[in-house]
Design an enzyme around this catalytic site. Structure first.
Site, PDB file in Angstrom:
ATOM      1  N   SER A 198      -6.032 -10.921   2.010  1.00  0.00           N
ATOM      2  CA  SER A 198      -4.624 -10.831   2.400  1.00  0.00           C
ATOM      3  C   SER A 198      -3.796 -11.793   1.541  1.00  0.00           C
ATOM      4  CB  SER A 198      -4.491 -11.128   3.894  1.00  0.00           C
ATOM      5  OG  SER A 198      -3.261 -10.702   4.357  1.00  0.00           O
ATOM      6  N   ASP A 419      -6.391   0.000   6.522  1.00  0.00           N
ATOM      7  CA  ASP A 419      -5.564  -1.195   6.636  1.00  0.00           C
ATOM      8  C   ASP A 419      -4.183  -0.776   7.127  1.00  0.00           C
ATOM      9  OD1 ASP A 419      -3.989  -3.534   6.193  1.00  0.00           O
ATOM     10  OD2 ASP A 419      -5.350  -4.164   4.594  1.00  0.00           O
ATOM     11  N   HIS A 458      -7.301  -4.225   8.332  1.00  0.00           N
ATOM     12  CA  HIS A 458      -6.924  -5.358   7.505  1.00  0.00           C
ATOM     13  C   HIS A 458      -8.007  -6.453   7.464  1.00  0.00           C
ATOM     14  CE1 HIS A 458      -4.223  -7.664   5.156  1.00  0.00           C
ATOM     15  NE2 HIS A 458      -4.215  -8.659   5.997  1.00  0.00           N
TER      16      HIS A 458
END
Ligand SMILES: *[C@@H]1O[C@H](CO)[C@@H](O)[C@H](O)[C@H]1NC(C)=O
Ligand SMILES: *[C@@H]1O[C@H](CO)[C@@H](O)[C@H](O)[C@H]1NC(C)=O
Ligand SMILES: *[C@@H]1O[C@H](CO)[C@@H](O)[C@H](O)[C@H]1NC(C)=O
Ligand SMILES: *[C@@H]1O[C@H](CO)[C@@H](O)[C@H](O)[C@H]1NC(C)=O
Length: 530
Positions: A198, A419, A458
């Site tokens: 991320s 995601d 994610h």
């Protein structure tokens, strides 16, 4: 370092399996408490402290650290530095294993609006024998909000801190971490790596772009690159709901996602609740019009307007752009970006904190702005404005990786296809841009490989049906140090009842297919096909 924890975070992912430290002679080691401050160009050291932590425990925190890590013996180094003229105070923490150092340095990254996760990323690294570092980039350390640092007292964006967050602090931390490791162990780390997801994935790619000599290998998961644009695009589902004045019950969103998965599940030869190739999946929400959905005992009908809203959300803000960079895949949960909340019996929009805060603090520079009021025309304007003002600073998507490639660096990029926070197509797009920018004769796969992970949300967090890569960092180390290039990443899915299945994640653009016989839960019975 105290992180304020809320229900969800974008954590750095590090292999959860710890290896037993091997004894190290340590003949040339410096006493931890005798270490001297590093010399970092462009900075002044404000404070420096080094102490031994013995039999130290870092306790598990949901979504940040899976299991307690205990019995750590480390030299803990805390540095505060300032950049000349920036009036910042940047914390850097370095952990040096007192036993079983594996000879390597590992840079670790952040999550959301945090540049680093400190103990939560350093403990797993130390457990694996890495000397490692984390920095707060001079920010508050809260992954969920830039409230304490985004604006200066006179209401202007704090560009110095944004630059720290975007790129500068990643490099300074690495310079500090390598110098202190060398000083402590009496020998340079033989290799240096980065592992982040991320924001941490974005920081890894920034290193390859701007500081190509910092790392020999980089794992970048779900990289938050193209930040100035994709973060604004995360607001899109709220804009659609506002324009239609229709705020969708999460139960209906879930019903739609499940129907889409069911429709496309078997394309790869197996029914496992995972869409392996979302690109090939076509499923219209209008198919569900007239059906009713059981929501905790209450029956809700799936109306035409609900279908229209979901259709427009999935189409993304720029449907004419065929790359559809800012659209979610079918099979991705919709509950975070299309979140709603019921107030006084009325359902209202509840924007995701990353886009909400980015728009309020950085783009609009008005913390009290209500982003649920943003409609189509304002969205377009803000999208462009964000890129104009911040694309250069925090776009983090320069495709020229020639410096990194020339010095022998290797990159593993992975991204869950389900995601729901960072659009996977951005990772695919960047892959092609890097490839296009290469000088002829350099094959992309000699140094940069992308792995798209079916059915994974994610950074592998949350409840997804797909198998999550187990240990990309080990694959990277084998690539860098033994020239074993990774064709697949080993992945594992497990659920609460202890059921597990394995998959091999294929290297982009290949995709996984069941061979038609044998245990469907075993990676051995799948092949990668074009
Ligand atoms: C200790 O330092 C010496 C001289 O710098 C070097 O030759 C030797 O390899 C080092 N030993 C270890 C175990 O690092
Ligand atoms: C290390 O700490 C644990 C508690 O976390 C304790 O049970 C154990 O006895 C300690 N070991 C040593 C060698 O002090
Ligand atoms: C949705 O918004 C509510 C209210 O702001 C919040 O409590 C909840 O955690 C959010 N849910 C998700 C999935 O983001
Ligand atoms: C775990 O997966 C198995 C196999 O698909 C399934 O039978 C079981 O119900 C699942 N358990 C939970 C708690 O989801």
């Amino acid at each position: 370092m105290k992180l304020q924890l809320k229900s969800y975070t974008i954590a750095l992912l590090i292999a959860p399996v710890l290896t037993q430290p091997t004894p190290n002679s340590g003949t040339n080691w410096t006493q931890c408490t005798s270490l001297k401050p590093p010399n970092i160009p462009g900075t002044t050291i404000i404070s420096f402290k080094a102490q031994e932590l013995l039999n130290y425990t870092v306790s598990a925190v949901p979504l940040l650290l899976k299991n307690d890590i205990s019995g750590l013996n480390i030299c803990d180094v805390d540095i505060v530095l300032t950049h000349q003229g920036a009036q910042d105070q940047v914390k850097v923490k370095i952990w040096l294993p007192l036993e079983g150092w594996n000879g390597r340095f590992l840079g670790t990254g952040g999550s959301g609006f945090a540049a680093g996760l400190f103990e939560y990323s350093l403990a797993p690294a130390a457990g694996l024998g890495y000397a490692s570092a984390s920095t707060d980039a001079g920010l508050s350390g809260d992954p969920y909000s830039p409230e304490l640092w985004a604006l200066t007292a006179d209401g202007k964006v704090n560009t110095e801190l944004l630059v720290n967050f975007a790129s500068r602090s990643v490099h300074d931390m690495t310079v500090a971490g390598k110098q202190i490791s060398t000083q402590f162990y009496g020998t340079k780390p033989h290799h240096s790596y980065w592992n982040g997801c991320s924001t941490g994935g974005r920081q890894g790619l920034v290193s390859a772009q701007k500081y190509p000599a910092d790392f020999d290998g980089i794992v970048a998961g779900a990289p938050a690159i193209d930040w100035a644009r994709y973060v604004v695009a995360e607001q899109w589902p709220q804009v659609v709901m506002k324009e239609h004045q229709t705020y969708v019950d999460p139960c209906l969103l879930k019903a739609f996602t499940q129907s889409a998965i069911s429709a496309c599940d078997s394309f790869d030869g197996v029914n496992d609740n995972v869409i392996t190739e979302p690109k090939r999946c076509v499923f219209s929400p209008f198919k569900l019009v007239g059906t009713s959905v059981d929501c905790n005992g209450k029956t809700i009908s799936f109306t035409r307007i609900i279908a229209t809203v979901i259709h427009d959300i999935l189409r993304g803000p720029f449907p004419k752009d065929t790359s559809n960079l800012y659209a979610l895949n079918l099979g991705a949960p919709l509950d975070y970006l299309s979140n709603t909340t019921v107030l006084d019996g009325v359902r209202k929009g509840s924007p995701f904190f990353v886009n909400d805060a980015w728009l309020r603090y950085f783009v609009l520079k008005d913390p009290s702005f209500d982003t649920t009021t943003i409609g189509y025309s304002e969205f377009k304007k803000l999208f462009s404005q964000s890129q104009d003002e911040y694309g250069e600073i925090i776009g983090s998507n320069n495709p020229d990786l020639s410096g990194f490639q020339k010095q022998g660096g290797k990159l593993i990029v992975w991204h869950g296809l389900s995601d729901q926070l960072i659009f996977p197509q951005g990772t695919v797009n960047y892959h092609h841009q890097v490839e296009a920018a290469l000088k002829h004769r350099v094959a992309m796969d000699t140094f940069y490989r992308t792995f798209l992970v079916p059915g994974v949300d994610h950074c592998g967090l949350g409840l997804t049906n797909g198998a999550v890569p187990v240990d990309p960092l080990s694959s990277l180390v084998a690539w860098v140090e033994q020239d074993v290039s990774p064709d697949i990443l080993d992945a594992l899915a497990s659920n609460a009842t202890g059921f597990t299945l394995t998959r091999s994640i294929c290297r982009y653009p290949l995709t996984s297919r069941y061979i038609g016989h044998g245990d469907q839960n075993s990676a051995a019975n799948y092949i990668c096909v074009p």
